[in-house]
Motif scaffolding. Structure first.
Motif, PDB file in Angstrom:
ATOM      1  N   SER A   1      -1.890  14.580 -40.209  1.00 19.37           N
ATOM      2  CA  SER A   1      -0.931  13.724 -39.518  1.00 19.37           C
ATOM      3  C   SER A   1      -0.811  12.338 -40.123  1.00 19.37           C
ATOM      4  CB  SER A   1      -1.310  13.611 -38.037  1.00 19.37           C
ATOM      5  OG  SER A   1      -2.653  13.165 -37.905  1.00 19.37           O
ATOM      6  N   THR A   2      -1.732  11.954 -41.003  1.00 19.86           N
ATOM      7  CA  THR A   2      -1.630  10.656 -41.676  1.00 19.86           C
ATOM      8  C   THR A   2      -0.822  10.755 -42.963  1.00 19.86           C
ATOM      9  OG1 THR A   2      -3.653  10.930 -42.988  1.00 19.86           O
ATOM     10  CG2 THR A   2      -3.887  10.031 -40.751  1.00 19.86           C
ATOM     11  N   GLY A   3      -0.433  11.969 -43.340  1.00 19.35           N
ATOM     12  CA  GLY A   3       0.312  12.175 -44.573  1.00 19.35           C
ATOM     13  C   GLY A   3      -0.568  12.444 -45.773  1.00 19.35           C
ATOM     14  N   LYS A   4      -1.885  12.457 -45.570  1.00 19.01           N
ATOM     15  CA  LYS A   4      -2.807  12.723 -46.663  1.00 19.01           C
ATOM     16  C   LYS A   4      -3.022  14.212 -46.832  1.00 19.01           C
ATOM     17  CE  LYS A   4      -5.369   8.389 -46.115  1.00 19.01           C
ATOM     18  NZ  LYS A   4      -6.714   7.779 -45.867  1.00 19.01           N
ATOM     19  N   ALA A   5      -3.354  14.606 -48.062  1.00 17.51           N
ATOM     20  CA  ALA A   5      -3.596  16.019 -48.341  1.00 17.51           C
ATOM     21  C   ALA A   5      -4.829  16.500 -47.586  1.00 17.51           C
ATOM     22  CB  ALA A   5      -3.776  16.234 -49.837  1.00 17.51           C
ATOM     23  N   ALA A   6      -4.695  17.634 -46.914  1.00 22.81           N
ATOM     24  CA  ALA A   6      -5.825  18.252 -46.223  1.00 22.81           C
ATOM     25  C   ALA A   6      -6.487  19.195 -47.208  1.00 22.81           C
ATOM     26  CB  ALA A   6      -5.345  19.000 -44.978  1.00 22.81           C
ATOM     27  N   GLU A   7      -7.393  18.672 -48.003  1.00 21.59           N
ATOM     28  CA  GLU A   7      -7.973  19.421 -49.108  1.00 21.59           C
ATOM     29  C   GLU A   7      -8.704  20.670 -48.616  1.00 21.59           C
ATOM     30  OE1 GLU A   7      -8.746  15.490 -51.923  1.00 21.59           O
ATOM     31  OE2 GLU A   7     -10.403  16.831 -51.400  1.00 21.59           O
ATOM     32  N   GLY A   8      -8.449  21.767 -49.292  1.00 17.16           N
ATOM     33  CA  GLY A   8      -9.113  23.025 -48.971  1.00 17.16           C
ATOM     34  C   GLY A   8      -8.477  23.790 -47.839  1.00 17.16           C
ATOM     35  N   LEU A   9      -7.466  23.220 -47.188  1.00 18.46           N
ATOM     36  CA  LEU A   9      -6.833  23.882 -46.044  1.00 18.46           C
ATOM     37  C   LEU A   9      -5.700  24.778 -46.527  1.00 18.46           C
ATOM     38  CD1 LEU A   9      -6.944  23.770 -42.840  1.00 18.46           C
ATOM     39  CD2 LEU A   9      -4.876  22.380 -43.043  1.00 18.46           C
ATOM     40  N   SER A  10      -5.628  25.970 -45.969  1.00 13.43           N
ATOM     41  CA  SER A  10      -4.537  26.886 -46.309  1.00 13.43           C
ATOM     42  C   SER A  10      -4.091  27.647 -45.073  1.00 13.43           C
ATOM     43  CB  SER A  10      -4.981  27.884 -47.381  1.00 13.43           C
ATOM     44  OG  SER A  10      -5.984  28.747 -46.866  1.00 13.43           O
ATOM     45  N   ALA A  11      -2.847  28.069 -45.076  1.00 11.65           N
ATOM     46  CA  ALA A  11      -2.288  28.850 -43.972  1.00 11.65           C
ATOM     47  C   ALA A  11      -1.520  30.029 -44.534  1.00 11.65           C
ATOM     48  CB  ALA A  11      -1.376  27.986 -43.115  1.00 11.65           C
ATOM     49  N   THR A  12      -1.733  31.181 -43.938  1.00 13.38           N
ATOM     50  CA  THR A  12      -1.015  32.394 -44.317  1.00 13.38           C
ATOM     51  C   THR A  12      -0.401  32.995 -43.063  1.00 13.38           C
ATOM     52  OG1 THR A  12      -2.620  32.801 -46.080  1.00 13.38           O
ATOM     53  CG2 THR A  12      -1.222  34.651 -45.416  1.00 13.38           C
ATOM     54  N   TRP A  13       0.880  33.344 -43.116  1.00 12.51           N
ATOM     55  CA  TRP A  13       1.536  33.932 -41.943  1.00 12.51           C
ATOM     56  C   TRP A  13       2.355  35.143 -42.373  1.00 12.51           C
ATOM     57  CZ3 TRP A  13       3.118  29.917 -44.795  1.00 12.51           C
ATOM     58  CH2 TRP A  13       4.467  29.792 -45.134  1.00 12.51           C
ATOM     59  N   GLU A  14       2.478  36.063 -41.445  1.00 12.02           N
ATOM     60  CA  GLU A  14       3.185  37.307 -41.776  1.00 12.02           C
ATOM     61  C   GLU A  14       3.630  38.009 -40.503  1.00 12.02           C
ATOM     62  OE1 GLU A  14      -0.997  39.803 -42.242  1.00 12.02           O
ATOM     63  OE2 GLU A  14       0.636  40.186 -43.611  1.00 12.02           O
ATOM     64  N   VAL A  15       4.648  38.863 -40.658  1.00 13.37           N
ATOM     65  CA  VAL A  15       5.114  39.723 -39.572  1.00 13.37           C
ATOM     66  C   VAL A  15       4.998  41.169 -40.065  1.00 13.37           C
ATOM     67  CG1 VAL A  15       6.684  37.958 -38.723  1.00 13.37           C
ATOM     68  CG2 VAL A  15       7.524  39.670 -40.353  1.00 13.37           C
ATOM     69  N   PRO A  16       5.104  42.146 -39.171  1.00  9.76           N
ATOM     70  CA  PRO A  16       4.984  43.543 -39.605  1.00  9.76           C
ATOM     71  C   PRO A  16       5.967  43.901 -40.723  1.00  9.76           C
ATOM     72  CG  PRO A  16       4.895  43.401 -37.216  1.00  9.76           C
ATOM     73  CD  PRO A  16       5.239  42.027 -37.711  1.00  9.76           C
ATOM     74  N   ALA A  17       5.529  44.740 -41.616  1.00 12.83           N
ATOM     75  CA  ALA A  17       6.346  45.144 -42.766  1.00 12.83           C
ATOM     76  C   ALA A  17       7.688  45.685 -42.297  1.00 12.83           C
ATOM     77  CB  ALA A  17       5.608  46.204 -43.583  1.00 12.83           C
ATOM     78  N   GLY A  18       8.766  45.280 -42.996  1.00 14.52           N
ATOM     79  CA  GLY A  18      10.101  45.749 -42.677  1.00 14.52           C
ATOM     80  C   GLY A  18      10.829  44.893 -41.671  1.00 14.52           C
ATOM     81  N   ASP A  19      10.131  43.908 -41.086  1.00 16.31           N
ATOM     82  CA  ASP A  19      10.762  43.080 -40.052  1.00 16.31           C
ATOM     83  C   ASP A  19      11.134  41.689 -40.548  1.00 16.31           C
ATOM     84  OD1 ASP A  19       8.784  44.304 -37.239  1.00 16.31           O
ATOM     85  OD2 ASP A  19      10.547  45.120 -38.248  1.00 16.31           O
ATOM     86  N   GLN A  20      10.884  41.393 -41.831  1.00 10.12           N
ATOM     87  CA  GLN A  20      11.085  40.037 -42.317  1.00 10.12           C
ATOM     88  C   GLN A  20      12.519  39.556 -42.145  1.00 10.12           C
ATOM     89  OE1 GLN A  20       9.396  42.360 -43.900  1.00 10.12           O
ATOM     90  NE2 GLN A  20       7.418  41.520 -44.539  1.00 10.12           N
ATOM     91  N   ALA A  21      13.441  40.447 -42.152  1.00  9.14           N
ATOM     92  CA  ALA A  21      14.847  40.052 -42.126  1.00  9.14           C
ATOM     93  C   ALA A  21      15.254  39.420 -40.799  1.00  9.14           C
ATOM     94  CB  ALA A  21      15.741  41.273 -42.415  1.00  9.14           C
TER      95      ALA A  21
END
Length: 631
Positions: free
Chosen positions: A482-502
């Motif tokens: 929230s300060t605008g600084k890089a959150a080092e080492g942080l990652s996020a992965t998101w997904e929905v069931p296959a075939g539903d991306q549209a």
């Protein structure tokens, strides 16, 4: 709390030696003859054990080494012979007890003739040389006469013109948690300042330290194998977020309880306007009762009342005084001590005066401090044992235990203020300086993307520098806090069931929101999805999950998994006039209306979320996720 016992600077007032009458009836009591060096600990009860459950005729056996005479008393409800409304002190041993060389004695406590519930059988003994002792035998009467239990049907006289906005008579399951979140009470003083020598503990299980016993809340102070340094309890009407029950003056607050007077016991009922160190709030100590007789102990004639305008200065630049008094309760009402029977302790916080009451009797008054009358108050009830009071603890002859029983608490005011929250100091009420925001945006739709300076999130923890996660699936490894600084080492992965991306990444409706919150809510992942976050460096944090839908709201579930455990939250999404409303339902049956769920007390370095936004009534989904560092 917490005031040091400067009101009690040695009250070792000796009313003179007591001559033993022919019938060995010893004329001394708490609050009457407080004594000094002549007080000793001579009485030891062998049966029944302290705090036992009893019924019928109970034989009490004791030994008082070096003593020659004894008597026993217990407070009794009004009877045909003594019909006074306050009840009376009944002598259980009208002929006295003559003690032999061994100091052994006994008598019968006819429990069926006395009030049901908590009972305090007081044993008094004296030696030929004038040495004296009082032993308070706490018992719980399973039979007896039901008297003076629960909230009275009549409103207190001092609450005239106000309406009841809060009441708890503790005759049902308790709602107490360690931090107070998701429950009615917190088991610690909010944010800072636990002050008991036997520490205010977490909720450790039934009776440790809280239990619903009969129609009372019992706070059990114990020193045992499970708590070798001792434990006891406090309840606060607000949680660690500053959220809970507050009363805005003019207001009237009262509580009825009893406890044991023994070396170190320190029961109290009080209010505060500020939660944080250095907040310069007001503290109203409605009752501070100090147990213990004899040299080096409080020898208190009743109890103390203190108003603390912490850290505040008057127009002369000097620290404001702390108005206080000692209530000599043995001269008032039924003339009984705070450990003898239940009493009601109250304060009326008016716009002109602050007035304190004992059993509806005015006992102290002073002009209301501006902080008191301009700010809401929360309340606390505690059974401290020693600690910053400075008085020594000695509960060995009571089996290193003591109980406080709370009958009820009720509050009157002009109106309730259910949405009041006291934010953390040093931060703007709208912006959190320690958070990570993840905004599900729609690829190619700028109207769903938050700019670095946009503020979004629920009031109290909202922030800038949200991270936009475009599309139905993806991975982000360059995230900012929230300060605008890089959150080092942080990652996020998101997904929905296959075939539903549209179709899962959607644009939602405004539902009354505007500004950054509208932007954050516009994009969401509908129906079902998953989010995994790794590399969290906050030692403690909360996960706020924001929910949205198209035209029709519905019900859903969000689950969080971390460190091998799973938590579920359920909601029913609807119109809330552009406000975020938290749903705390943990089952589909308990789901409440809301567009936000929160997972508190998280400590793991990673977690995963999954959600089902189509349980019934329409398709909903998740619009954003916020990780908020907490103290």
């Amino acid at each position: 709390m917490r005031s040091l016992p400067w009101l009690l600077l040695p009250l070792a007032l000796n009313l003179g030696p007591v001559a033993m009458a022919e019938d060995h009836y010893l004329e001394f009591n708490q609050g009457q003859d407080r004594g000094g060096a002549e007080w000793v600990q001579a009485i030891a009860v062998s049966t029944p054990a302290p705090r036992s459950e009893v019924k019928g005729d109970v034989e009490v056996k004791f030994k008082a080494k070096g003593m020659v005479a004894a008597k026993a008393l217990c407070w009794q409800q009004p009877t045909k012979e003594q019909p006074g409304e306050w009840g009376h002190d009944e002598n259980l041993t009208p002929n006295g007890i003559t003690l032999g060389d061994s100091g052994e004695g006994s008598f019968i406590f006819p429990a069926e003739r006395f009030p049901n519930g908590p009972a305090n059988v007081r044993i008094f003994a004296e030696s030929k040389e004038g040495k004296k002792d009082i032993y308070e035998l706490q018992l719980f009467n399973l039979g007896g006469v039901k008297w003076n239990q629960g909230i009275p049907k009549k409103d207190p006289p001092a609450a005239k013109g106000l309406k009841q906005v809060y009441a708890d008579d503790f005759n049902g399951p308790l709602s107490i948690s360690n931090d107070g979140r998701g429950s009615r009470y917190a088991s610690h003083k909010p944010r800072f300042g636990d002050f008991s020598g036997w520490q205010f503990s977490d909720v450790l299980g039934e009776g440790k330290p809280f239990s619903q016993t009969g129609t009372w809340l019992k706070i059990a102070a114990r020193k045992d194998d499970a708590s070798p340094k001792g434990r006891s309890g406090i309840i606060s009407s607000v949680n660690m977020d500053g959220k809970g029950f507050w009363a805005k003056p003019p207001a009237y607050l009262e509580c009825r309880f009893t406890a044991q007077s023994a070396p170190g016991t320190w029961p109290a009922f009080w209010t505060i306007t500020g939660l944080d160190q250095g907040s310069n709030g007001d503290e109203l100590d409605i009752i501070e009762a100090y147990g213990g007789n004899g040299s080096g102990h409080p020898n208190h004639p009743g109890y103390s009342i203190v108003t603390h305008p912490w850290g505040q200065k008057g127009s002369d630049g000097k620290e404001k005084p702390h108005p206080n008094t000692v209530v000599k309760m043995m001269d008032l009402g039924g003339k009984s001590y705070w450990s003898t029977t239940f009493h009601t302790y109250a304060v009326s916080i008016g716009l002109d005066d602050t007035v304190y009451y004992f059993d509806d009797i005015e006992v102290f008054r002073h002009p209301s401090n501006p902080v008191s009358k301009e700010n809401p108050h929360c309340f606390l009830i505690n059974y401290a044992i020693g600690g910053i009071s400075g008085w020594p603890i000695d509960l060995e002859r009571y089996g290193n235990g003591s109980d406080m029983y709370v009958d009820y608490v009720r509050v009157y005011a002009k109106e309730a203020i259910p949405d009041h929250v006291l934010p953390l100091p040093g931060s703007a009420p709208e912006i959190s300086t320690h958070g990570i925001g993840l905004n599900f945006s729609v690829a190619g739709d700028a109207g769903t993307e938050l700019a670095p300076g946009d503020i979004a999130g629920v009031k109290g923890v909202s922030q800038t520098s949200w991270n936009n996660l475009p599309g139905a699936s993806g991975r982000a490894a360059e995230l900012k806090d929230s300060t605008g600084k890089a959150a080092e080492g942080l990652s996020a992965t998101w997904e929905v069931p296959a075939g539903d991306q549209a179709w899962r990444s959607k644009t939602g409706r405004e539902w009354g929101f505007n500004g950054g919150n509208l932007t954050m809510q516009r994009g969401y992942i509908q129906s079902g999805g998953k989010l995994a976050v790794k590399g969290i460096r906050y030692p403690r944090y909360e996960v706020h999950v924001y929910l949205n839908a198209d035209d029709n709201g519905g019900s859903g579930r969000v689950s969080l998994q971390a460190s091998g455990r799973k938590e579920d939250r359920y909601y029913k999404l609807g119109w809330h006039e552009g406000k975020f409303i938290e749903s705390v339902g943990t089952t589909a049956e308990t789901a409440a209306g809301g567009n936000l769920v929160v997972f508190r007390g998280q400590t793991a370095g990673e977690f995963s979320l999954d959600w089902d936004g189509n349980l019934s009534g329409g398709w909903t989904g998740v619009s954003g996720v916020q990780i908020v560092e907490t103290p």
